[in-house]
Design a protein around this motif. Structure first.
Motif, PDB file in Angstrom:
ATOM      1  N   HIS A   1       0.670  -0.946  -0.192  1.00 49.97           N
ATOM      2  CA  HIS A   1      -0.127  -0.117  -0.001  1.00 49.97           C
ATOM      3  C   HIS A   1       0.805   1.210   0.023  1.00 49.97           C
ATOM      4  CE1 HIS A   1      -3.611  -2.259   0.351  1.00 49.97           C
ATOM      5  NE2 HIS A   1      -3.325  -2.767   1.319  1.00 49.97           N
ATOM      6  N   ALA A   2       1.926   1.412   0.735  1.00 51.86           N
ATOM      7  CA  ALA A   2       2.892   2.469   0.685  1.00 51.86           C
ATOM      8  C   ALA A   2       3.498   2.596  -0.538  1.00 51.86           C
ATOM      9  CB  ALA A   2       4.099   2.301   1.854  1.00 51.86           C
ATOM     10  N   GLU A   3       3.925   1.692  -1.352  1.00 53.47           N
ATOM     11  CA  GLU A   3       4.475   2.001  -2.697  1.00 53.47           C
ATOM     12  C   GLU A   3       3.418   2.440  -3.665  1.00 53.47           C
ATOM     13  OE1 GLU A   3       6.329  -1.727  -3.928  1.00 53.47           O
ATOM     14  OE2 GLU A   3       7.847  -1.592  -2.545  1.00 53.47           O
ATOM     15  N   GLN A   4       2.222   1.844  -3.494  1.00 52.53           N
ATOM     16  CA  GLN A   4       0.998   2.377  -4.463  1.00 52.53           C
ATOM     17  C   GLN A   4       0.723   3.932  -4.124  1.00 52.53           C
ATOM     18  OE1 GLN A   4      -1.796  -0.517  -3.114  1.00 52.53           O
ATOM     19  NE2 GLN A   4      -1.926  -1.370  -5.362  1.00 52.53           N
ATOM     20  N   ALA A   5       0.530   4.123  -2.740  1.00 50.93           N
ATOM     21  CA  ALA A   5       0.536   5.708  -2.553  1.00 50.93           C
ATOM     22  C   ALA A   5       1.587   6.693  -2.983  1.00 50.93           C
ATOM     23  CB  ALA A   5       0.492   5.564  -0.867  1.00 50.93           C
ATOM     24  N   ILE A   6       2.868   6.231  -2.933  1.00 49.93           N
ATOM     25  CA  ILE A   6       3.876   7.104  -3.363  1.00 49.93           C
ATOM     26  C   ILE A   6       3.906   7.335  -4.825  1.00 49.93           C
ATOM     27  CG2 ILE A   6       6.436   7.130  -3.566  1.00 49.93           C
ATOM     28  CD1 ILE A   6       6.592   5.607  -0.715  1.00 49.93           C
ATOM     29  N   THR A   7       3.621   5.998  -5.514  1.00 50.11           N
ATOM     30  CA  THR A   7       3.643   6.147  -7.306  1.00 50.11           C
ATOM     31  C   THR A   7       2.292   7.144  -7.493  1.00 50.11           C
ATOM     32  OG1 THR A   7       4.326   3.983  -7.157  1.00 50.11           O
ATOM     33  CG2 THR A   7       3.270   4.522  -9.136  1.00 50.11           C
ATOM     34  N   ALA A   8       1.274   6.806  -6.625  1.00 54.55           N
ATOM     35  CA  ALA A   8      -0.074   7.776  -7.057  1.00 54.55           C
ATOM     36  C   ALA A   8       0.382   9.157  -6.642  1.00 54.55           C
ATOM     37  CB  ALA A   8      -1.243   7.305  -6.121  1.00 54.55           C
ATOM     38  N   ASP A  33      -4.393   6.597 -13.918  1.00 56.41           N
ATOM     39  CA  ASP A  33      -3.418   5.776 -13.193  1.00 56.41           C
ATOM     40  C   ASP A  33      -3.282   6.130 -11.574  1.00 56.41           C
ATOM     41  OD1 ASP A  33      -3.233   4.210 -15.651  1.00 56.41           O
ATOM     42  OD2 ASP A  33      -1.267   4.670 -16.032  1.00 56.41           O
ATOM     43  N   ALA A  34      -2.845   7.136 -11.476  1.00 51.81           N
ATOM     44  CA  ALA A  34      -2.753   7.931 -10.166  1.00 51.81           C
ATOM     45  C   ALA A  34      -4.022   7.486  -9.028  1.00 51.81           C
ATOM     46  CB  ALA A  34      -2.410   9.199 -10.145  1.00 51.81           C
ATOM     47  N   VAL A  35      -5.088   7.965  -9.779  1.00 56.69           N
ATOM     48  CA  VAL A  35      -6.493   7.791  -9.184  1.00 56.69           C
ATOM     49  C   VAL A  35      -6.640   6.204  -8.764  1.00 56.69           C
ATOM     50  CG1 VAL A  35      -8.956   8.016  -9.158  1.00 56.69           C
ATOM     51  CG2 VAL A  35      -7.355   9.587  -9.933  1.00 56.69           C
ATOM     52  N   ALA A  40      -6.503   2.071  -4.293  1.00 56.36           N
ATOM     53  CA  ALA A  40      -6.027   0.822  -3.937  1.00 56.36           C
ATOM     54  C   ALA A  40      -5.127   1.061  -2.772  1.00 56.36           C
ATOM     55  CB  ALA A  40      -5.092   0.112  -5.077  1.00 56.36           C
ATOM     56  N   SER A  41      -4.620   2.327  -2.567  1.00 55.67           N
ATOM     57  CA  SER A  41      -3.607   2.470  -1.229  1.00 55.67           C
ATOM     58  C   SER A  41      -4.389   2.956  -0.286  1.00 55.67           C
ATOM     59  CB  SER A  41      -2.598   3.470  -1.580  1.00 55.67           C
ATOM     60  OG  SER A  41      -3.078   4.603  -1.553  1.00 55.67           O
ATOM     61  N   GLY A  42      -5.606   3.310  -0.476  1.00 60.12           N
ATOM     62  CA  GLY A  42      -6.562   3.937   0.735  1.00 60.12           C
ATOM     63  C   GLY A  42      -5.764   5.046   1.455  1.00 60.12           C
ATOM     64  N   ASP A  43      -4.813   5.645   0.741  1.00 55.60           N
ATOM     65  CA  ASP A  43      -4.257   6.924   1.363  1.00 55.60           C
ATOM     66  C   ASP A  43      -4.952   8.355   0.924  1.00 55.60           C
ATOM     67  OD1 ASP A  43      -2.396   9.162   1.454  1.00 55.60           O
ATOM     68  OD2 ASP A  43      -0.925   7.775   2.144  1.00 55.60           O
ATOM     69  N   PRO A  44      -5.580   8.869   1.890  1.00 59.35           N
ATOM     70  CA  PRO A  44      -6.169  10.308   1.130  1.00 59.35           C
ATOM     71  C   PRO A  44      -5.176  11.296   0.801  1.00 59.35           C
ATOM     72  CG  PRO A  44      -6.035  10.167   3.948  1.00 59.35           C
ATOM     73  CD  PRO A  44      -5.656   8.860   3.189  1.00 59.35           C
ATOM     74  N   ARG A  48      -5.726  12.793  -2.884  1.00 55.27           N
ATOM     75  CA  ARG A  48      -5.804  14.306  -3.129  1.00 55.27           C
ATOM     76  C   ARG A  48      -4.797  14.601  -4.247  1.00 55.27           C
ATOM     77  NH1 ARG A  48      -1.771  17.613  -3.878  1.00 55.27           N
ATOM     78  NH2 ARG A  48      -0.724  16.572  -1.877  1.00 55.27           N
ATOM     79  N   ALA A  49      -3.511  14.208  -4.298  1.00 52.31           N
ATOM     80  CA  ALA A  49      -2.595  14.572  -5.384  1.00 52.31           C
ATOM     81  C   ALA A  49      -3.198  13.888  -6.591  1.00 52.31           C
ATOM     82  CB  ALA A  49      -1.132  13.882  -4.982  1.00 52.31           C
ATOM     83  N   ALA A  50      -3.722  12.864  -6.696  1.00 55.24           N
ATOM     84  CA  ALA A  50      -4.365  12.248  -7.962  1.00 55.24           C
ATOM     85  C   ALA A  50      -5.277  13.003  -8.459  1.00 55.24           C
ATOM     86  CB  ALA A  50      -4.530  10.787  -7.459  1.00 55.24           C
ATOM     87  N   LEU A  51      -6.182  13.420  -7.609  1.00 53.95           N
ATOM     88  CA  LEU A  51      -7.465  14.045  -8.090  1.00 53.95           C
ATOM     89  C   LEU A  51      -7.029  15.600  -8.600  1.00 53.95           C
ATOM     90  CD1 LEU A  51     -10.159  13.380  -5.299  1.00 53.95           C
ATOM     91  CD2 LEU A  51     -10.273  12.822  -7.798  1.00 53.95           C
ATOM     92  N   VAL A  52      -6.033  16.426  -8.057  1.00 52.44           N
ATOM     93  CA  VAL A  52      -5.669  17.632  -8.344  1.00 52.44           C
ATOM     94  C   VAL A  52      -4.906  17.419  -9.905  1.00 52.44           C
ATOM     95  CG1 VAL A  52      -4.037  19.543  -8.075  1.00 52.44           C
ATOM     96  CG2 VAL A  52      -5.180  18.552  -6.316  1.00 52.44           C
ATOM     97  N   GLY A  53      -4.264  16.159  -9.888  1.00 53.97           N
ATOM     98  CA  GLY A  53      -3.741  15.960 -11.338  1.00 53.97           C
ATOM     99  C   GLY A  53      -4.596  15.631 -12.178  1.00 53.97           C
ATOM    100  N   LEU A  54      -5.739  14.924 -11.786  1.00 49.85           N
ATOM    101  CA  LEU A  54      -6.584  14.614 -12.925  1.00 49.85           C
ATOM    102  C   LEU A  54      -7.685  15.692 -13.291  1.00 49.85           C
ATOM    103  CD1 LEU A  54      -8.382  12.475 -14.312  1.00 49.85           C
ATOM    104  CD2 LEU A  54      -9.716  12.174 -12.255  1.00 49.85           C
ATOM    105  N   ALA A  55      -7.763  16.873 -12.481  1.00 42.58           N
ATOM    106  CA  ALA A  55      -8.568  17.928 -12.606  1.00 42.58           C
ATOM    107  C   ALA A  55      -7.931  18.790 -13.680  1.00 42.58           C
ATOM    108  CB  ALA A  55      -9.005  18.581 -11.296  1.00 42.58           C
TER     109      ALA A  55
END
Length: 222
Positions: A1-8, A33-35, A40-44, A48-55
């Motif tokens: 999960h930590a690796e998924q969060a860092i990658t996201a 991919d980030a979202v 999957a990581s469950g890290d808020p 947040r970073a993924a959603l800002v990038g997506l927006a």
């Protein structure tokens, strides 16, 4: 999960940067991919970073969000997450881009978001965030004929980006200032600004921006 969060986090930030640099299509794929990784990581924080990038990528790619989600819905969740975590820099960026996008079809809601972005940028203390939000705020002011207010907003962004040595965004701010002057009927000032900015875009090899400057120079001449 930590690796998924860092990658996201990394993909979300990369999507934001690439989107703001005019490469929205590539950024959009990274953001999707980030979202997925953030969920999957469950890290808020990762979400947040993924959603800002997506927006940001959605705005600059000129397309709808995944699954029919609107840009406003993406921004709303991103802003809520950034406020909860007190991440004022990210809040400023999200609210700034959301606000300027919303003003085209919901002016009141857009301006409310822009003001939230201005406050968040000041709280962050980041000259980059202050510059981005000021530029975002200046665009609808220029479009709606509030020329003096637009000049003031773009003055803030030009100073911020010049101090940071960000040539591209300083040029973009001056180009947007020229558009505001043109729309406000201050044609001599607009033409002088276009003659200055087109040289900068030629130097940077930004063909789309060069074409835009030529189009506006022709408009002023007519």
């Amino acid at each position: 999960h930590a690796e998924q969060a860092i990658t996201a986090l990394l993909l979300g930030d990369a999507a934001r940067i690439w989107g703001m640099s005019g490469r929205g299509i590539q950024a959009f794929g990274w953001a999707e991919d980030a979202v997925a990784l953030a969920d999957a990581s469950g890290d808020p924080g990762a979400r947040r970073a993924a959603l800002v990038g997506l927006a940001v990528a959605t705005v600059f790619a000129g397309r709808a969000g995944p699954g029919g989600v609107t840009v406003r819905q993406i921004f709303d969740e991103a802003i809520e997450l950034t406020e909860q975590r007190g991440e004022w820099w990210a809040m400023a960026m999200a609210a700034g881009f959301a606000g300027t996008s919303l003003t085209t079809f919901d002016p009141d809601a857009g301006e409310v978001l822009l003001q939230r972005g201005v406050v968040a940028a000041r709280r962050s203390g980041s000259p980059y965030a202050i510059g981005v939000v000021a530029m975002a705020a200046g665009r609808p002011l220029g479009r709606t004929g509030r020329t003096d207010d637009a000049v003031a907003a773009f003055g803030v962004s030009i100073r911020s980006f010049t101090e940071l040595g960000d040539t591209r965004f300083a040029l973009a701010s001056r180009s947007d200032l020229a558009h505001a002057l043109r729309r406000g009927g201050r044609l001599d000032e607009a033409m002088a600004m276009y003659r200055e900015t087109i040289g900068g875009w030629i130097h940077l090899g930004q063909k789309g921006a060069i074409a835009n400057q030529l189009e506006n120079i022709a408009y002023v001449e007519v």
